[in-house]
Design a protein around this motif. Sequence first.
Motif, PDB file in Angstrom:
ATOM      1  N   SER A 106      13.106 -10.455  11.934  1.00 32.87           N
ATOM      2  CA  SER A 106      12.571 -10.766  10.757  1.00 32.87           C
ATOM      3  C   SER A 106      13.852 -11.343   9.910  1.00 32.87           C
ATOM      4  CB  SER A 106      12.541  -9.312   9.862  1.00 32.87           C
ATOM      5  OG  SER A 106      11.609  -8.637  10.468  1.00 32.87           O
ATOM      6  N   PHE A 107      15.101 -11.137  10.178  1.00 32.28           N
ATOM      7  CA  PHE A 107      16.170 -11.776   9.661  1.00 32.28           C
ATOM      8  C   PHE A 107      16.024 -13.384   9.696  1.00 32.28           C
ATOM      9  CE2 PHE A 107      20.534 -13.198   9.592  1.00 32.28           C
ATOM     10  CZ  PHE A 107      20.931 -13.035   8.117  1.00 32.28           C
ATOM     11  N   ALA A 108      15.875 -13.643  11.141  1.00 28.77           N
ATOM     12  CA  ALA A 108      15.872 -14.893  11.589  1.00 28.77           C
ATOM     13  C   ALA A 108      14.780 -15.921  10.809  1.00 28.77           C
ATOM     14  CB  ALA A 108      15.768 -15.197  12.941  1.00 28.77           C
ATOM     15  N   PHE A 109      13.691 -15.003  10.582  1.00 29.19           N
ATOM     16  CA  PHE A 109      12.765 -15.810   9.846  1.00 29.19           C
ATOM     17  C   PHE A 109      12.712 -16.151   8.237  1.00 29.19           C
ATOM     18  CE2 PHE A 109       8.022 -14.821  11.836  1.00 29.19           C
ATOM     19  CZ  PHE A 109       8.597 -15.222  12.869  1.00 29.19           C
ATOM     20  N   LEU A 110      13.866 -15.463   7.856  1.00 31.04           N
ATOM     21  CA  LEU A 110      14.279 -15.610   6.243  1.00 31.04           C
ATOM     22  C   LEU A 110      15.293 -16.933   6.549  1.00 31.04           C
ATOM     23  CD1 LEU A 110      14.268 -12.247   5.091  1.00 31.04           C
ATOM     24  CD2 LEU A 110      12.657 -13.821   4.708  1.00 31.04           C
ATOM     25  N   LEU A 111      15.863 -17.527   7.551  1.00 30.31           N
ATOM     26  CA  LEU A 111      16.856 -18.319   7.499  1.00 30.31           C
ATOM     27  C   LEU A 111      16.533 -19.605   7.459  1.00 30.31           C
ATOM     28  CD1 LEU A 111      19.425 -16.506  10.029  1.00 30.31           C
ATOM     29  CD2 LEU A 111      19.471 -16.709   7.445  1.00 30.31           C
ATOM     30  N   PRO A 112      17.037 -20.799   7.061  1.00 30.22           N
ATOM     31  CA  PRO A 112      16.950 -22.020   7.674  1.00 30.22           C
ATOM     32  C   PRO A 112      17.327 -22.247   9.077  1.00 30.22           C
ATOM     33  CG  PRO A 112      18.929 -22.148   6.072  1.00 30.22           C
ATOM     34  CD  PRO A 112      18.561 -20.285   6.380  1.00 30.22           C
ATOM     35  N   ALA A 113      16.330 -23.166   9.608  1.00 32.04           N
ATOM     36  CA  ALA A 113      16.765 -23.405  11.048  1.00 32.04           C
ATOM     37  C   ALA A 113      18.132 -23.895  11.310  1.00 32.04           C
ATOM     38  CB  ALA A 113      15.893 -24.218  11.493  1.00 32.04           C
ATOM     39  N   SER A 114      18.746 -24.391  10.392  1.00 32.49           N
ATOM     40  CA  SER A 114      19.885 -25.071  10.651  1.00 32.49           C
ATOM     41  C   SER A 114      21.103 -24.129  10.318  1.00 32.49           C
ATOM     42  CB  SER A 114      20.331 -26.180   9.509  1.00 32.49           C
ATOM     43  OG  SER A 114      20.263 -25.776   8.286  1.00 32.49           O
ATOM     44  N   ALA A 115      20.860 -22.819  10.169  1.00 30.99           N
ATOM     45  CA  ALA A 115      22.032 -21.905   9.959  1.00 30.99           C
ATOM     46  C   ALA A 115      23.065 -21.918  10.859  1.00 30.99           C
ATOM     47  CB  ALA A 115      21.298 -20.478   9.863  1.00 30.99           C
TER      48      ALA A 115
ATOM     49  N   PRO B  12      -0.398 -24.369 -18.045  1.00 32.28           N
ATOM     50  CA  PRO B  12      -0.478 -24.919 -16.920  1.00 32.28           C
ATOM     51  C   PRO B  12       0.404 -25.946 -16.372  1.00 32.28           C
ATOM     52  CG  PRO B  12      -2.500 -24.845 -18.039  1.00 32.28           C
ATOM     53  CD  PRO B  12      -1.389 -24.535 -18.795  1.00 32.28           C
ATOM     54  N   SER B  13       1.182 -26.618 -17.334  1.00 31.91           N
ATOM     55  CA  SER B  13       1.757 -27.901 -16.823  1.00 31.91           C
ATOM     56  C   SER B  13       3.273 -27.466 -16.622  1.00 31.91           C
ATOM     57  CB  SER B  13       1.781 -28.864 -18.280  1.00 31.91           C
ATOM     58  OG  SER B  13       2.540 -28.114 -19.129  1.00 31.91           O
ATOM     59  N   MET B  14       3.520 -26.302 -16.838  1.00 28.71           N
ATOM     60  CA  MET B  14       4.877 -25.756 -16.652  1.00 28.71           C
ATOM     61  C   MET B  14       4.904 -24.569 -15.289  1.00 28.71           C
ATOM     62  SD  MET B  14       7.575 -24.709 -19.442  1.00 28.71           S
ATOM     63  CE  MET B  14       8.725 -23.653 -19.097  1.00 28.71           C
ATOM     64  N   TYR B  15       3.977 -24.014 -15.237  1.00 34.45           N
ATOM     65  CA  TYR B  15       3.994 -22.983 -14.044  1.00 34.45           C
ATOM     66  C   TYR B  15       3.247 -23.004 -13.112  1.00 34.45           C
ATOM     67  CZ  TYR B  15       6.512 -20.517 -17.964  1.00 34.45           C
ATOM     68  OH  TYR B  15       7.472 -20.425 -18.999  1.00 34.45           O
ATOM     69  N   ALA B  16       3.317 -23.057 -11.962  1.00 34.40           N
ATOM     70  CA  ALA B  16       2.614 -23.159 -10.897  1.00 34.40           C
ATOM     71  C   ALA B  16       1.405 -22.251 -10.607  1.00 34.40           C
ATOM     72  CB  ALA B  16       3.282 -23.226  -9.701  1.00 34.40           C
ATOM     73  N   SER B  17       0.682 -22.767  -9.757  1.00 36.25           N
ATOM     74  CA  SER B  17      -0.886 -21.799  -9.613  1.00 36.25           C
ATOM     75  C   SER B  17      -0.577 -20.707  -8.832  1.00 36.25           C
ATOM     76  CB  SER B  17      -1.787 -22.609  -9.220  1.00 36.25           C
ATOM     77  OG  SER B  17      -1.386 -22.800  -7.871  1.00 36.25           O
ATOM     78  N   PRO B  18      -1.393 -19.608  -9.122  1.00 36.41           N
ATOM     79  CA  PRO B  18      -1.164 -18.317  -8.000  1.00 36.41           C
ATOM     80  C   PRO B  18      -1.065 -18.767  -6.602  1.00 36.41           C
ATOM     81  CG  PRO B  18      -2.866 -18.031  -9.459  1.00 36.41           C
ATOM     82  CD  PRO B  18      -2.523 -19.465  -9.979  1.00 36.41           C
ATOM     83  N   ALA B  19      -2.091 -19.939  -6.056  1.00 34.65           N
ATOM     84  CA  ALA B  19      -2.243 -20.195  -4.592  1.00 34.65           C
ATOM     85  C   ALA B  19      -0.748 -20.978  -4.245  1.00 34.65           C
ATOM     86  CB  ALA B  19      -3.184 -21.275  -4.652  1.00 34.65           C
ATOM     87  N   PHE B  20      -0.001 -21.638  -5.105  1.00 30.62           N
ATOM     88  CA  PHE B  20       1.088 -22.137  -4.652  1.00 30.62           C
ATOM     89  C   PHE B  20       2.181 -21.114  -4.422  1.00 30.62           C
ATOM     90  CE2 PHE B  20       5.440 -23.382  -5.886  1.00 30.62           C
ATOM     91  CZ  PHE B  20       5.453 -24.556  -5.198  1.00 30.62           C
ATOM     92  N   HIS B  21       2.292 -20.094  -5.313  1.00 29.77           N
ATOM     93  CA  HIS B  21       3.178 -18.877  -5.357  1.00 29.77           C
ATOM     94  C   HIS B  21       2.951 -18.162  -3.893  1.00 29.77           C
ATOM     95  CE1 HIS B  21       5.804 -19.342  -8.354  1.00 29.77           C
ATOM     96  NE2 HIS B  21       4.854 -19.509  -9.305  1.00 29.77           N
ATOM     97  N   LEU B  22       1.485 -17.986  -3.776  1.00 31.91           N
ATOM     98  CA  LEU B  22       1.189 -17.461  -2.393  1.00 31.91           C
ATOM     99  C   LEU B  22       1.682 -18.173  -1.136  1.00 31.91           C
ATOM    100  CD1 LEU B  22      -2.136 -15.554  -3.604  1.00 31.91           C
ATOM    101  CD2 LEU B  22       0.107 -14.534  -3.105  1.00 31.91           C
ATOM    102  N   LEU B  23       1.540 -19.449  -1.196  1.00 33.64           N
ATOM    103  CA  LEU B  23       1.581 -20.169   0.069  1.00 33.64           C
ATOM    104  C   LEU B  23       2.903 -20.816   0.281  1.00 33.64           C
ATOM    105  CD1 LEU B  23      -1.894 -21.964   0.114  1.00 33.64           C
ATOM    106  CD2 LEU B  23      -0.992 -19.862   1.347  1.00 33.64           C
ATOM    107  N   THR B  24       3.891 -20.366  -0.473  1.00 36.02           N
ATOM    108  CA  THR B  24       5.193 -21.030  -0.471  1.00 36.02           C
ATOM    109  C   THR B  24       6.188 -20.080  -0.418  1.00 36.02           C
ATOM    110  OG1 THR B  24       5.567 -20.993  -2.750  1.00 36.02           O
ATOM    111  CG2 THR B  24       4.873 -23.053  -1.922  1.00 36.02           C
ATOM    112  N   GLY B  25       7.259 -20.474   0.357  1.00 36.62           N
ATOM    113  CA  GLY B  25       8.294 -19.252   0.572  1.00 36.62           C
ATOM    114  C   GLY B  25       8.019 -18.225   1.375  1.00 36.62           C
ATOM    115  N   SER B  26       8.442 -17.037   1.425  1.00 33.62           N
ATOM    116  CA  SER B  26       8.153 -16.050   2.076  1.00 33.62           C
ATOM    117  C   SER B  26       7.241 -14.821   1.486  1.00 33.62           C
ATOM    118  CB  SER B  26       9.575 -15.082   2.714  1.00 33.62           C
ATOM    119  OG  SER B  26      10.577 -15.397   1.766  1.00 33.62           O
ATOM    120  N   THR B  27       6.525 -15.281   0.546  1.00 32.09           N
ATOM    121  CA  THR B  27       5.556 -14.394   0.123  1.00 32.09           C
ATOM    122  C   THR B  27       4.847 -13.685   0.924  1.00 32.09           C
ATOM    123  OG1 THR B  27       5.277 -15.876  -1.864  1.00 32.09           O
ATOM    124  CG2 THR B  27       3.697 -14.038  -1.920  1.00 32.09           C
ATOM    125  N   LEU B  28       3.816 -14.098   1.792  1.00 26.32           N
ATOM    126  CA  LEU B  28       3.152 -13.621   2.637  1.00 26.32           C
ATOM    127  C   LEU B  28       4.019 -12.737   3.720  1.00 26.32           C
ATOM    128  CD1 LEU B  28       0.142 -16.043   3.052  1.00 26.32           C
ATOM    129  CD2 LEU B  28      -0.025 -13.762   1.689  1.00 26.32           C
TER     130      LEU B  28
END
Lengths: 316, 367
Positions: free
Chosen positions: A88-97, A231-247
Amino acid sequence: MKPLNPFALTVSVPPHRHCGTTVRDRMLTILVAMLPAAVMASMTFGMPAIRVMALSMATAVLAEMACDYFMDRETDVNDFHAFTVGLSFAFLLPASAPWWLVAFGSAASIVLGKMAFGPLGGSPFCAPLVGWAICRISWPSFMDIDASMLGMDLTYPLAQLKNFGLDAVQITDTRQLFLGKQLGGLGAIQIAGVLLGGMLLVMRKHVSSIIPVGVIGGVALTAFLFNWIDPSMYASPAFHLLTGSTLFGAFFLATDGPSSPNRQIPMLLFGLLVGALIVIIRIYGIYPDGVPFAILLANLFTPALERIRPKPFGRR
Amino acid sequence: MNTRSTHTATAELTLNRHCPLVTCGQKIERGERIATASDPGMGDIHAPFPGSVEHVDPYRIRIAREGGETVDPAILHDLGGQELLARLRELGADLPAREQVDILILNGVDEEPGLLSRRTLLAEKLETLRTGASALVRGYKPAEVTLAVPGGVKESLPDIAVKVVSDQYPQGLDPLVAKAVTGQEAPDNTLVVGLETVFHAGMVMETGLPVMETMVTVDNSARLISLGSPVGEILTSDGLTIHDGDRIVLGGVLRGTAAASPSQGVDRATTAVSLIRNPTPVAMDAACVGCGECVRRCPARLDPAMITSYAEFGQYEKAEAEAVDVCFECGLCGFFCIARRPMLQYIRLAKHELAKAKAQSGEETQP
Ligand code: SF4
Ligand code: SF4
């Protein structure tokens, strides 16, 4: 001489039958559930990702064995929990760590996130996040996914959002995000793999669906509110769900047993809190991906949430 | 030793807070009282056949079969109220001590899956149950009597309302049956009596002799077995071979006790005797890993993880504050505990220690 009793009975306390699931099974299933994302990460980032994952797991196991040795306890590394923490820790790191960062963070996760609180089950925090937080604060430049991945042609959508605003985000195709064509924690952004693994955990009843549903609902709701305001400033729910480590956070980190509540209503509130905090940190915080801090913060609320409990049977 | 006959050569009566009244070598008649209960709601223990006492210790009395007489039947039909109840207890019926009972529930639902004894009693011993039920009504004088049965049972008792209760575990346990019948959790002045006790009382009323047999589930059927029959012999005469490392369980798999030896005898509370062979994980001395399974599964809405952790470290008052007394010992927490902690054992330990502390400080209220 004939023995008095030709056989020795097993005498044990009830129950005499068990559902069959043990800690080891649970940890193995979690590892299996992380496999798809790990494979996708190796395909996207190649050898460096494999190196980070292997090193992190190996360090976690060794750190746990060393702690057990110094604490004079019989080691339970064979329950595979250290492997899940390392991965899990590795999953959060950049591959270049760099190797020392991986080793330090992974060891810190085990020593400070787990062993300092006794054997498995005592920790008030989700262990891998403890190591992650220490590294993120101590060596921001090495943990900074954008800076460390200059050589890749992928982009880090969350950092683009943070630093340059919504218009600067280059990946807008959700399918690309879904397939992990973005930067971020090496395993956490393999959305398709994470989702597959998460489904497996929920379906095999190794984690209750309440917390993931809460987190996803919390993110969707909060992001929707902001998105609705502007909507021009804040991203959509789908963006937040599908980026970074949300899921990844929703299925694998927030569901960590000891640091999350145990009853249904507190679990749902906990999930919603994590979800709301993720979006709030992403919008107002200085860190592009709010997931680890959101979960750590919500962990602090666990004892308070646990106080929401029904009356015992027959008590009025 | 020929033990395959229907009549076992020895009987071992398990003492459970009973005081033995016999000494080694003493000759006894069939039905003679050999131990008295020191618990107000428990029945005494009697010899299931004439013979001589072979062994006495605080946990068991073993008798060897010899020729001999049967005690004279007691005369019971002119008794009523508490007097009748006390007399029935003397003759071996485990009737709880209660001053006032408004609602009496006869629990005909087998407690655990796989148990058949109550179903079989309903199907085969209706006449005796009828006698037993009317004796209980005469004794407790309740305003209402209900027979709780699982779905699909057609039998009923005269003048007694029937309530169909789900037999999904743990719905057949006494507190949940009381809730199903009255619609209230832990209702006041309500007594739930298991059908086997009704049957025991019925037998006593019919014969005037003490309780000497009970309905026991063995394999896929239930039959009357004389009390004290060694569990090992029951299983071997059923064609099973006992191997090293097997467990003989008296009662259901979730709540039953493992026999200490194959010669341990069936007692009145034994609803089943089974041989458990599969190498299921036996409970271990493990710390709670905080997975929360037990908390989500507990039908009494308790936090078994906290209760057992307190019990583990001897903090029984804290276990009491977590309402350990509400637990009705269904055993589901232990069934689902992924750390395989001996949950029920810790819970029973906490309850036992709390009861002991109360008794010692002289605060024990009358039951
Ligand atoms: S045995 Fe466990 S699950 Fe059952 S009521 Fe008691 S605490 Fe709850
Ligand atoms: S099921 Fe076992 S390990 Fe899980 S919380 Fe309950 S006691 Fe702890």
